[in-house]
Design a protein around this motif. Structure first.
Motif, PDB file in Angstrom:
ATOM      1  N   ARG A  76     -20.995  82.814 -45.141  1.00 36.88           N
ATOM      2  CA  ARG A  76     -19.569  82.924 -45.465  1.00 36.88           C
ATOM      3  C   ARG A  76     -19.194  82.025 -46.629  1.00 36.88           C
ATOM      4  O   ARG A  76     -18.424  82.421 -47.513  1.00 36.88           O
ATOM      5  N   PRO A  81     -20.039  87.495 -40.817  1.00 33.85           N
ATOM      6  CA  PRO A  81     -20.237  86.140 -41.351  1.00 33.85           C
ATOM      7  C   PRO A  81     -18.935  85.350 -41.282  1.00 33.85           C
ATOM      8  O   PRO A  81     -17.905  85.762 -41.815  1.00 33.85           O
ATOM      9  N   SER A  82     -18.963  84.222 -40.619  1.00 32.36           N
ATOM     10  CA  SER A  82     -17.778  83.378 -40.479  1.00 32.36           C
ATOM     11  C   SER A  82     -18.188  81.926 -40.620  1.00 32.36           C
ATOM     12  O   SER A  82     -19.362  81.584 -40.485  1.00 32.36           O
TER      13      SER A  82
END
Length: 466
Positions: free
Chosen positions: A390, A450-451
């Motif tokens: 991310r 995605p974080s």
């Protein structure tokens, strides 16, 4: 209904001095329960309280604008537009905050300055008019004001501003000199650098953000410097004088050498003090401490049991979300079972809205080592977190993350994040800590991808074996 006409006396079940988060929420809740409520605010420009008018909302709105370049505008024009947009936002929120209470039949909003005349009575002055308010319960919710220490010339300079005054300036400073090294100083320095201003921070201590671990503070400072901010530490301001369109800031460094800085705007970000001086609290028997904060117990009662103090004025953490929790405690005292208290608070997170933001919950490593516990500590640079794409997606791999864990119990003692979305991700950690989740649980938890939250897999997975 707003109080438009002169009234000699109002009798209420509850009187609230100040339109801040805790007070206004309590006023609305009690009014909806059928209680007669009077809310006094000294300025119509402060309906809604500090946060929406001169604190969290306008500063973070400007931070967002600073992070949003516009190739069609030069920096000065972009800054002026940002200030205008922010003013429109705060005006909108002021109106909505007033309307929320104004629509309640049992609420009277009075604009004027209040002071105690006895434990149950307030005298409110608005111009030539005087209103006397008597109430069974009174809540002091007057917030805090920027501090201007007795530095020669500081108060007299035409170029020295507080954070409140700087927010209202439509013209971007050419050279902003920031006095202070705390949250407010760092946020304004980061913001104005992003708008293309020259920025110099002058801090008296050996580093910025003295409440953080040295490695975290050093990383935050490096990010500021990389963004164009000049940082002077161990510098004591000895005087300020005006020279035409500029202020001249004189300082002494750690070696005793004298120096000078010139800037068209000087921001005094040197702390805030509780606003109590004009309330005549002594007339009610309400005590204050050496800083002027209202003395309260764990239920936020003052030395007079029916008088409460919520928000910044009671000397607690100066966060809007803490003021909201103050409301819950006082509400429980007035209509609940009276068991809720400040002792219930655990793992309260905080954030500095520099770019990227710095957020923390719990203890620093320094604080944890002082407890004598055996620790496991992991520190990870965001740029080294290959499993956290991310940060690369948003093109910001700056910063670091740090976890401090009790080696014997696997209890999470503290987490610091200096990274993209840190101000959001930290809330997951705070909730986990309050619920007793262990470091192992956070390490093995399932997060969206995605974080930035999935950085917790990496961070807690990097803890050294016991």
């Amino acid at each position: 209904m707003s109080q438009d006409q002169t009234v000699t006396t109002l009798d209420a079940d509850l009187a609230v001095i100040g339109f801040g988060k805790g007070g206004k929420t309590l006023a609305g809740t009690m009014a909806r329960r059928g209680q007669r409520v009077v809310l006094v605010e000294q300025s119509a420009r402060m309906y809604g309280g500090t946060c929406i008018n001169i604190g969290c909302v306008p500063t973070k709105a400007l931070v967002h604008e600073a992070q949003t370049p516009d190739a069609a505008l030069d920096d000065e024009t972009r800054y002026a537009r940002a200030v205008g947009r922010t003013a429109d936002l705060t005006s909108l929120l002021r109106g909505k905050n007033l309307a929320m209470l104004d629509a309640l039949d049992t609420v009277t909003v009075v604009t004027g300055r209040a002071r105690f005349t006895d434990p149950h009575t307030l005298e409110v002055r608005a111009g030539d008019d005087t209103l006397r308010v008597t109430a069974a319960a009174i809540v002091v919710n007057t917030g805090a004001d920027p501090v201007l220490p007795p530095v020669p010339g500081l108060r007299e300079s035409a170029h020295v501003v507080t954070s409140t005054q700087l927010l209202e300036r439509p013209r971007r400073p050419a050279h902003l000199v920031v006095l202070g090294g705390g949250y407010v100083a760092v946020e304004f320095a980061s913001m104005h650098a992003a708008f293309g201003a020259r920025v110099t921070v002058v801090a008296r201590g050996p580093r910025l953000l003295r409440g953080e671990d040295p490695d975290v503070a050093a990383e935050a400072t490096a990010i500021l410097v990389d963004s164009g901010v000049e940082v002077l530490t161990d510098a004591t301001v000895t005087g300020v004088r005006d020279d035409g369109a500029e202020a001249v800031v004189a300082y002494e460094d750690a070696a005793g050498q004298d120096g000078e800085l010139r800037g068209d705007v000087v921001l005094a970000a040197l702390g805030r003090a509780p606003h109590t001086a004009d309330l005549d609290l002594a007339a009610a028997g309400v005590e204050t401490d050496v800083r002027g904060a209202v003395v309260v117990d764990e239920h936020l009662r003052t030395t007079v049991p029916h008088v409460f103090a919520v928000g910044d004025v009671n000397g607690g953490p100066q966060f809007t979300y803490v003021s909201l929790d103050d409301y819950r405690i006082v509400l429980d005292q007035l209509v609940g079972d009276g068991t809720r208290s400040t002792a219930d608070r655990r793992a309260i997170a905080s954030a500095v809205f520099m770019t990227p933001p710095l957020a923390r919950v719990g203890l620093t490593e320094t604080e944890a080592r002082a407890t004598g516990r055996r620790l496991r500590v992991a520190t990870r640079r965001v740029s080294d977190m290959a499993t956290v794409p991310r940060a690369r997606i948003v093109h910001d791999t700056r910063g670091l993350m740090k976890a401090v864990v009790d080696a014997d119990t696997d209890e999470v003692l503290g987490v610091t994040m200096l990274s993209h979305d840190a101000h959001e991700t930290i809330n997951i950690v705070a909730l986990a800590m309050r619920l007793g989740a262990t470091a192992g649980r956070l390490r093995d938890e399932i997060y969206t991808h995605p974080s930035m939250t999935e950085a917790l897999n990496d961070l807690f997975g990097a803890l050294p074996p016991d």
